[in-house]
Write an enzyme that holds these catalytic residues in place. Sequence first.
Site, short mmCIF file in Angstrom:
data_model
loop_
_atom_site.label_atom_id
_atom_site.label_comp_id
_atom_site.label_asym_id
_atom_site.label_seq_id
_atom_site.Cartn_x
_atom_site.Cartn_y
_atom_site.Cartn_z
N LYS A 20 -0.70 11.99 -7.76
CA LYS A 20 0.77 12.62 -7.84
C LYS A 20 1.52 12.26 -8.31
O LYS A 20 2.83 12.72 -8.50
CB LYS A 20 0.38 12.65 -6.05
CG LYS A 20 0.72 11.51 -5.33
CD LYS A 20 0.76 11.70 -3.82
CE LYS A 20 0.88 10.66 -2.35
NZ LYS A 20 1.94 10.04 -2.79
N ARG A 25 5.76 13.53 -10.65
CA ARG A 25 7.54 13.27 -12.55
C ARG A 25 6.79 14.30 -13.04
O ARG A 25 8.27 14.54 -13.63
CB ARG A 25 6.81 11.63 -12.77
CG ARG A 25 7.25 11.03 -11.95
CD ARG A 25 6.52 9.34 -11.98
NE ARG A 25 7.14 7.97 -11.63
CZ ARG A 25 6.95 7.95 -10.61
NH1 ARG A 25 5.92 8.42 -10.47
NH2 ARG A 25 7.37 6.72 -9.95
N ASP A 307 1.15 0.20 -1.82
CA ASP A 307 -0.37 1.26 -1.81
C ASP A 307 -1.72 0.86 -1.52
O ASP A 307 -2.51 1.14 -1.35
CB ASP A 307 0.12 2.55 -2.70
CG ASP A 307 1.13 3.40 -1.88
OD1 ASP A 307 1.89 3.33 -1.18
OD2 ASP A 307 1.29 4.72 -3.02
O1 LIG Z 1 6.64 6.30 -7.56
C1 LIG Z 1 6.29 6.25 -6.64
O2 LIG Z 1 5.63 7.88 -7.38
C2 LIG Z 1 5.49 5.63 -5.63
C3 LIG Z 1 5.59 4.78 -5.64
C4 LIG Z 1 6.02 3.44 -4.44
O3 LIG Z 1 7.60 3.65 -3.17
P1 LIG Z 1 8.34 2.79 -3.22
O4 LIG Z 1 9.10 2.60 -4.54
O5 LIG Z 1 9.00 2.96 -2.01
O6 LIG Z 1 7.24 1.26 -2.81
C5 LIG Z 1 4.59 4.10 -3.67
O7 LIG Z 1 4.37 3.50 -2.52
C6 LIG Z 1 4.81 5.45 -3.60
O8 LIG Z 1 3.27 5.82 -2.88
C7 LIG Z 1 4.51 6.27 -4.65
C1 LIG Z 2 3.72 5.97 0.81
C2 LIG Z 2 3.24 6.91 -0.01
O1 LIG Z 2 3.93 7.41 -0.40
P1 LIG Z 2 5.53 8.69 -0.05
O2 LIG Z 2 6.47 7.26 -0.35
O3 LIG Z 2 5.50 9.27 -1.95
O4 LIG Z 2 5.33 9.63 0.38
C3 LIG Z 2 1.66 6.97 -0.49
O5 LIG Z 2 1.05 8.01 -1.19
O6 LIG Z 2 1.65 6.22 -0.19
#
Ligand SMILES: O=C(O)C1=C[C@@H](OP(=O)(O)O)[C@@H](O)[C@H](O)C1
Ligand SMILES: C=C(OP(=O)(O)O)C(=O)O
Length: 431
Positions: A20, A25, A307
């Site tokens: 995702k 993106r 994550d």
């Molecule tokens: O850019 C992304 O796709 C994501 C960045 C991360 O968040 P953070 O940058 O807030 O840690 C991750 O935890 C989230 O599930 C997805």
């Molecule tokens: C935190 C997550 O996603 P988002 O921040 O994009 O909701 C995730 O996928 O665990």
Amino acid sequence: MKVTIQPGDLTGIIQSPASKSSMQRACAAALVAKGISEIINPGHSNDDKAARDIVSRLGARLEDQPDGSLQITSEGVKPVAPFIDCGESGLSIRMFTPIVALSKEEVTIKGSGSLVTRPMDFFDEILPHLGVKVKSNQGKLPLVIQGPLKPADVTVDGSLSSQFLTGLLLAYAAADASDVAIKVTNLKSRPYIDLTLDVMKRFGLKTPENRNYEEFYFKAGNVYDETKMQRYTVEGDWSGGAFLLVAGAIAGPITVRGLDIASTQADKAIVQALMSANAGIAIDAKEIKLHPADLNAFEFDATDCPDLFPPLVALASYCKGETKIKGVSRLAHKESDRGLTLQDEFGKMGVEIHLEGDLMRVIGGKGVKGAEVSSRHDHRIAMACAVAALKAVGETTIEHAEAVNKSYPDFYSDLKQLGGVVSLNHQFNFS
Ligand SMILES: O=C(O)C1=C[C@@H](OP(=O)(O)O)[C@@H](O)[C@H](O)C1
Ligand SMILES: C=C(OP(=O)(O)O)C(=O)O
């Protein structure tokens, strides 16, 4: 929805889901890159659906192709609706808000579930410096935005989330920023910025000079070619794939396909953790094979790949000794307060977890017992409990198991395909 998992072995070959992070993106890049983009291997999770819906409300035309790919035709950000709905996606709201602000139209930005309580103060603080009017509910949703955003030198705090920076980078690229810099302090989740820059490059967008992740400098010139059709393949998901890999290490043998070891995704670091835990793992260019082995406790820093905490906890539950994972402070503002949620739900399964500041200690290898747990509406908690349940003593029931739809809607059917004994109990509302 409740899901019940009986302990048992897994076997077989499974394709990892679409990422995702990559899909969302791609939707944003296709919108701002203009022209026609072809997205191969598009994802279908709830977060992906939110991103699709957002770009269509911002004026792009989306057409699913007979071969399963998605065609996005865009003339840039031209809102055709007074609001966008980000569902529960943190990335969508944080990435698309600066992109929405490229337009001079007033747009309301909504969300639901856990997103409503996640912090968005960043926009109140930063966007006014870029000529954007912002109204928020004291740093929470809904937001009302009115641009147009004018790129300028700004300094952003990257400690809460990298997602705000992802949004600014895309918006600056679309606005053809010249001789301006985004300065960043204390950036966390750094590999997610590598993924953003990688997607921007692949869509032919203007990319900034990356000065050691402390400054992203947009030079004059270097504009993209609007007439070029972009083809982008959504990557296999290391975040969802991590659950499959851990499942294989505990209850395999299984083979996971579609994960690229050369990806910039943060969560490919699961491979290092599995190796440190002495997991049975063999990697080649096409697939990753996992088989059960005597697992030992390990130490891991998940600050930049937060994550991974849920699958790491499932793994650590089966590792003899005390596993130490750093980066707990990164978990407070996810779909749940994940450090505490993991402690509570794994506690029900007899796994002792200690939280000490930024450190999590998991006491593993003492046996996992089947239990009634709850996802707390957090997809990664549901998947972590399901994986831990595979070798538990007794069955495990997961309440609010449908949370997996946020990132990995086929998770339970994939477990079943691997021979997992998974039963779904829908709760009907007769009112
Ligand atoms: O850019 C992304 O796709 C994501 C960045 C991360 O968040 P953070 O940058 O807030 O840690 C991750 O935890 C989230 O599930 C997805
Ligand atoms: C935190 C997550 O996603 P988002 O921040 O994009 O909701 C995730 O996928 O665990």
